[in-house]
Design a protein around this motif. Sequence first.
Motif, mmCIF file in Angstrom:
data_model
loop_
_atom_site.group_PDB
_atom_site.id
_atom_site.type_symbol
_atom_site.label_atom_id
_atom_site.label_comp_id
_atom_site.label_asym_id
_atom_site.label_seq_id
_atom_site.Cartn_x
_atom_site.Cartn_y
_atom_site.Cartn_z
ATOM 1 N N ILE A 88 17.474 -2.128 5.864
ATOM 2 C CA ILE A 88 16.516 -3.226 5.635
ATOM 3 C C ILE A 88 15.144 -2.873 6.199
ATOM 4 C CG2 ILE A 88 16.129 -5.694 6.050
ATOM 5 C CD1 ILE A 88 19.129 -5.867 6.743
ATOM 6 N N GLY A 89 14.101 -3.236 5.474
ATOM 7 C CA GLY A 89 12.752 -3.070 6.017
ATOM 8 C C GLY A 89 12.129 -1.728 5.698
ATOM 9 N N VAL A 90 12.407 -1.210 4.500
ATOM 10 C CA VAL A 90 11.933 0.129 4.141
ATOM 11 C C VAL A 90 10.609 0.032 3.369
ATOM 12 C CG1 VAL A 90 12.586 2.297 3.055
ATOM 13 C CG2 VAL A 90 14.374 0.789 3.948
ATOM 14 N N HIS A 91 9.583 0.681 3.860
ATOM 15 C CA HIS A 91 8.265 0.617 3.214
ATOM 16 C C HIS A 91 8.223 1.453 1.932
ATOM 17 C CE1 HIS A 91 6.059 -0.414 7.251
ATOM 18 N NE2 HIS A 91 6.872 -1.361 6.855
ATOM 19 N N GLY A 140 -0.568 7.800 -4.561
ATOM 20 C CA GLY A 140 0.058 6.979 -5.601
ATOM 21 C C GLY A 140 1.455 6.501 -5.229
ATOM 22 N N THR A 141 1.681 6.315 -3.935
ATOM 23 C CA THR A 141 3.010 5.892 -3.492
ATOM 24 C C THR A 141 2.926 4.555 -2.748
ATOM 25 O OG1 THR A 141 2.636 7.322 -1.591
ATOM 26 C CG2 THR A 141 4.024 8.198 -3.327
ATOM 27 N N ASP A 142 1.871 3.804 -3.012
ATOM 28 C CA ASP A 142 1.709 2.531 -2.304
ATOM 29 C C ASP A 142 2.539 1.418 -2.920
ATOM 30 O OD1 ASP A 142 -0.009 2.950 -4.483
ATOM 31 O OD2 ASP A 142 -1.302 1.288 -3.862
ATOM 32 N N ILE A 143 2.949 1.598 -4.161
ATOM 33 C CA ILE A 143 3.880 0.620 -4.730
ATOM 34 C C ILE A 143 5.102 1.368 -5.261
ATOM 35 C CG2 ILE A 143 2.244 -1.210 -5.322
ATOM 36 C CD1 ILE A 143 2.254 -0.048 -8.180
ATOM 37 N N VAL A 144 6.206 0.613 -5.397
ATOM 38 C CA VAL A 144 7.436 1.256 -5.880
ATOM 39 C C VAL A 144 7.906 0.619 -7.166
ATOM 40 C CG1 VAL A 144 8.551 2.283 -3.893
ATOM 41 C CG2 VAL A 144 8.616 -0.184 -4.173
ATOM 42 N N GLU A 145 8.414 1.429 -8.039
ATOM 43 C CA GLU A 145 8.991 0.916 -9.273
ATOM 44 C C GLU A 145 10.491 1.144 -9.333
ATOM 45 O OE1 GLU A 145 6.188 3.073 -11.401
ATOM 46 O OE2 GLU A 145 4.723 1.500 -10.947
ATOM 47 N N GLU A 146 10.972 2.032 -8.481
ATOM 48 C CA GLU A 146 12.413 2.319 -8.478
ATOM 49 C C GLU A 146 12.816 2.748 -7.077
ATOM 50 O OE1 GLU A 146 13.401 5.980 -10.491
ATOM 51 O OE2 GLU A 146 11.388 6.763 -10.186
ATOM 52 N N GLY A 147 14.102 2.899 -6.881
ATOM 53 C CA GLY A 147 14.567 3.432 -5.610
ATOM 54 C C GLY A 147 14.975 2.372 -4.602
ATOM 55 N N TYR A 148 15.042 1.113 -5.030
ATOM 56 C CA TYR A 148 15.468 0.055 -4.102
ATOM 57 C C TYR A 148 16.469 -0.859 -4.795
ATOM 58 C CZ TYR A 148 12.069 -2.406 -6.929
ATOM 59 O OH TYR A 148 11.388 -2.921 -8.006
ATOM 60 N N VAL A 192 -1.589 -11.588 -6.760
ATOM 61 C CA VAL A 192 -2.756 -10.796 -7.166
ATOM 62 C C VAL A 192 -3.733 -10.658 -5.994
ATOM 63 C CG1 VAL A 192 -4.762 -10.726 -8.703
ATOM 64 C CG2 VAL A 192 -2.509 -11.353 -9.611
ATOM 65 N N ALA A 193 -3.937 -11.756 -5.290
ATOM 66 C CA ALA A 193 -4.856 -11.725 -4.147
ATOM 67 C C ALA A 193 -4.325 -10.764 -3.067
ATOM 68 C CB ALA A 193 -5.025 -13.127 -3.578
ATOM 69 N N TRP A 194 -3.023 -10.815 -2.880
ATOM 70 C CA TRP A 194 -2.411 -9.927 -1.877
ATOM 71 C C TRP A 194 -2.619 -8.453 -2.263
ATOM 72 C CZ3 TRP A 194 1.695 -6.477 -2.702
ATOM 73 C CH2 TRP A 194 2.170 -5.845 -1.552
ATOM 74 N N ARG A 195 -2.432 -8.164 -3.549
ATOM 75 C CA ARG A 195 -2.626 -6.790 -4.010
ATOM 76 C C ARG A 195 -4.057 -6.336 -3.741
ATOM 77 N NH1 ARG A 195 0.976 -4.175 -7.766
ATOM 78 N NH2 ARG A 195 -0.590 -2.565 -7.829
ATOM 79 N N GLU A 196 -5.005 -7.235 -4.030
ATOM 80 C CA GLU A 196 -6.410 -6.856 -3.848
ATOM 81 C C GLU A 196 -6.739 -6.639 -2.382
ATOM 82 O OE1 GLU A 196 -8.801 -9.690 -5.983
ATOM 83 O OE2 GLU A 196 -8.123 -8.833 -7.901
ATOM 84 N N LYS A 197 -6.228 -7.545 -1.574
ATOM 85 C CA LYS A 197 -6.486 -7.458 -0.136
ATOM 86 C C LYS A 197 -5.909 -6.136 0.392
ATOM 87 C CE LYS A 197 -5.096 -9.780 4.097
ATOM 88 N NZ LYS A 197 -3.967 -10.604 4.503
ATOM 89 N N ARG A 198 -4.724 -5.825 -0.094
ATOM 90 C CA ARG A 198 -4.060 -4.614 0.391
ATOM 91 C C ARG A 198 -4.844 -3.364 -0.050
ATOM 92 N NH1 ARG A 198 0.451 -1.270 -1.081
ATOM 93 N NH2 ARG A 198 1.668 -0.696 0.778
ATOM 94 N N ASN A 199 -5.238 -3.352 -1.298
ATOM 95 C CA ASN A 199 -5.983 -2.188 -1.790
ATOM 96 C C ASN A 199 -7.242 -1.936 -0.976
ATOM 97 O OD1 ASN A 199 -4.123 -1.755 -3.757
ATOM 98 N ND2 ASN A 199 -5.305 -2.751 -5.393
ATOM 99 N N LEU A 200 -7.871 -3.031 -0.551
ATOM 100 C CA LEU A 200 -9.134 -2.888 0.182
ATOM 101 C C LEU A 200 -8.915 -2.520 1.650
ATOM 102 C CD1 LEU A 200 -11.082 -5.891 -1.356
ATOM 103 C CD2 LEU A 200 -11.473 -3.426 -1.753
ATOM 104 N N ALA A 201 -7.670 -2.636 2.094
ATOM 105 C CA ALA A 201 -7.411 -2.435 3.525
ATOM 106 C C ALA A 201 -7.233 -0.968 3.926
ATOM 107 C CB ALA A 201 -6.190 -3.237 3.938
ATOM 108 N N PHE A 202 -7.174 -0.077 2.947
ATOM 109 C CA PHE A 202 -6.990 1.343 3.299
ATOM 110 C C PHE A 202 -8.259 1.898 3.916
ATOM 111 C CE2 PHE A 202 -3.515 0.708 0.409
ATOM 112 C CZ PHE A 202 -2.510 1.477 0.979
ATOM 113 N N LYS A 203 -8.114 2.576 5.050
ATOM 114 C CA LYS A 203 -9.300 3.083 5.736
ATOM 115 C C LYS A 203 -9.571 4.530 5.403
ATOM 116 C CE LYS A 203 -8.803 -0.075 9.586
ATOM 117 N NZ LYS A 203 -8.230 -0.182 10.929
ATOM 118 N N LYS A 204 -8.517 5.255 5.004
ATOM 119 C CA LYS A 204 -8.701 6.696 4.769
ATOM 120 C C LYS A 204 -8.125 7.090 3.424
ATOM 121 C CE LYS A 204 -8.768 7.658 9.632
ATOM 122 N NZ LYS A 204 -7.946 7.881 10.808
#
Lengths: 342, 283
Positions: A88-91, A140-148, A192-204
């Motif tokens: 449980i709790g796998v990123h 390109g590994t910030d979202i998952v489409e399979e493997g869970y 959608v808002a969460w996705r946008e917020k997350r995308n903007l949160a990357f620092k590097k």
Amino acid sequence: MRIIKMYKKFLEPFLECLGQFGRLYAPVRKNGVLTYGPIESISEAVFSDEHPLIPIKKLFHPMKFDMFRFGESGFQPDYSMVEKRVIIGVHPCEIHSLLRLDDVFMADPPDPYYSQLRHNSAILGFSCMPTENSLCTSTGTDIVEEGYDLFFIDLDQFYLVWVGSSLGHDMILCHDEFFEDEVTHEDIAKYVAWREKRNLAFKKSFAFRNMPDLMELSYNSEIWEQFGKKCLSCGQCSMVCPTCNCYDTTDVLDVSNKVSGRRERMWDSCMFVDYSLVAGGHNFRATRADRLKLWYTHKLKTFGKEYGRPSCVGCGRCVDTCPVDINVLTVSQALSAREVPK
Amino acid sequence: MSVEIGIENPFQPEAARIVRQYDLIKDHRFFQVRFLDVKRAMSFTYNPGQFLMLSLPGVGEAPFSISSTPSRPGILEMGVRKVGKLTEVLFTKSDNDIIYIRGPYGNGFRLDQMRGKDLIIVAGGLGVIPLRSILYYVLDNRDDFGQLFFLYGARRPDEILFQTEFFQLKDRRDIECFYTVDKVDGGNWTENVGVVTTLFKNLPRLDPLKLNAVVCGPPVMYKFVIKELLNLKIPKNQIQLSLERKMKCGVGKCGHCALDNLYTCTSGPVFTYWDTIHFRELI
Ligand SMILES: Cc1cc2nc3c(=O)[nH]c(=O)nc-3n(C[C@H](O)[C@H](O)[C@H](O)COP(=O)(O)OP(=O)(O)OC[C@H]3O[C@@H](n4cnc5c(N)ncnc54)[C@H](O)[C@@H]3O)c2cc1C
Ligand code: SF4
Ligand code: SF4
Ligand code: FES
């Protein structure tokens, strides 16, 4: 794929009931360090944005385990570590790292230890926000489409739950009443808002897609020598990297018995000097520069040539860990700018 | 919760009996082994150029080339140099002792592209061990191949492996054999002296398009031998090299033998020169 909704108050009771599908594993804090381990109750689990220090590969490609027991009658495989598990709790980047490890360990002939651990483990993914060194948008590994089996996206009051497998579906059924099929327009807007917020949160970030070419062009670059002078050959980068799969084996005799014992398998690192040493003392990668080049070309280029995509999943652990700042960021920067960062 | 495991274990060592073993030269020993399981012994097939993983319980595991030919089934042969932990213990074994093997691994030489064509076998030192397999394979299936040349160099006369056996081949009319040593110190060596490339002058004029070459030897040898072969105008994909890398698993899992994007254990150990030209870390 089915996406359903679950209010937060149900998380704990829901997860508790999953014990019937196998032993529960989750990130736990041990001596201040976040690490994957078995849990007795959900309250021990630490769900956070932080990455466990040692990646999830340790649950599938254990740091050390017995492959065989041997005695007068030969070698008997030892599968005693294989058990039904619910992790449980796998990123997302960790789920991607397992898919990369699958490329190696599940290829014909499948590694029986890895594949059995894989077949007997359910993966419950959890969304996260990027931390200081997260690079997974670059890879390109910030979202998952399979493997869970199930994937939980945390939208404050509730989770959107992606059902990724038949097993995941069975899990839902154990507390059907916690889940709602209806996802409203408002919920979608939140997502959608969460996705946008997350995308903007990357620092590097780094130019992952350019790396195969840059690697090829930089094969003879003096940059490698410069990094080689700094590297300590400590091997920490391979230990923390979720896609490093190399291992070594050793036979260990039982105490006080000369004919019985076990064949152990343990992590190895191409950063170690004897990794490529062969008989006659010929070493194909005698210098640190050679070995670093091997490591980074493998992560960022050659793995992709064989398996379709390079193996770095952007977890940022090498950035967190290397004591002398050799990591995907500094290496990619140096190869682009022709200068090793101080 | 315990689980049933119903799949094959590719790392499973299988018991084999040492049928015969003797010293070839100092620190080099020949082993004939046979699977204990008779059915397994008779059904075990392989290609020349493939290798085995040999286990001694409590000591470890290491790769060794198969030196026998699949055209003589039932028995497997290996030639082993004593260099370390496992090989030292292996050298203490006697006839009838049990060892463990698994395999065959690797790709082997590309027999398909060699059939009907001429063949040059170039061996340096210990490299003759895997090449002995293809040598006898061709001799056992002589009609399937064209002219056969065997070039073998060692450092000194007392380092020529399989000397009696190979020197007998000189009497055969379906193979041309040339032997050389880097150096002679006394003794009655009557063959060539010089590095293995000095043997190329003995070769007749050959049609390069109908010619294959297989090469195995110490890392330093490849560069010079390849130069000679290219002089003969052999296309680069008709030159086959058997490469050595450290190997721990034999099946593409442990990572040790990585060579660019390939694993030497699964995509090799035999590569054509054309394949390797793209590798940055050839030898
Ligand atoms: C495809 C292949 C075919 C081979 N065929 C033969 C053969 O026919 N006859 C033969 O004598 N040897 C062969 N070797 C080399 C042989 O595997 C090593 O010499 C052997 O592993 C040494 O084992 P050890 O435990 O005695 O040595 P160790 O005590 O482990 O080490 C002694 C030395 O051998 C090196 N070494 C360890 N493992 C390997 C390895 N897997 N590959 C190469 N060097 C290694 C060590 O780095 C060290 O320098 C082959 C190797 C490969 C990869
Ligand atoms: S790159 Fe860094 S972490 Fe890796 S071996 Fe060198 S010093 Fe250690
Ligand atoms: S190379 Fe670095 S960022 Fe990429 S997966 Fe490995 S540890 Fe993570
Ligand atoms: S020997 Fe393990 S990958 Fe080739």
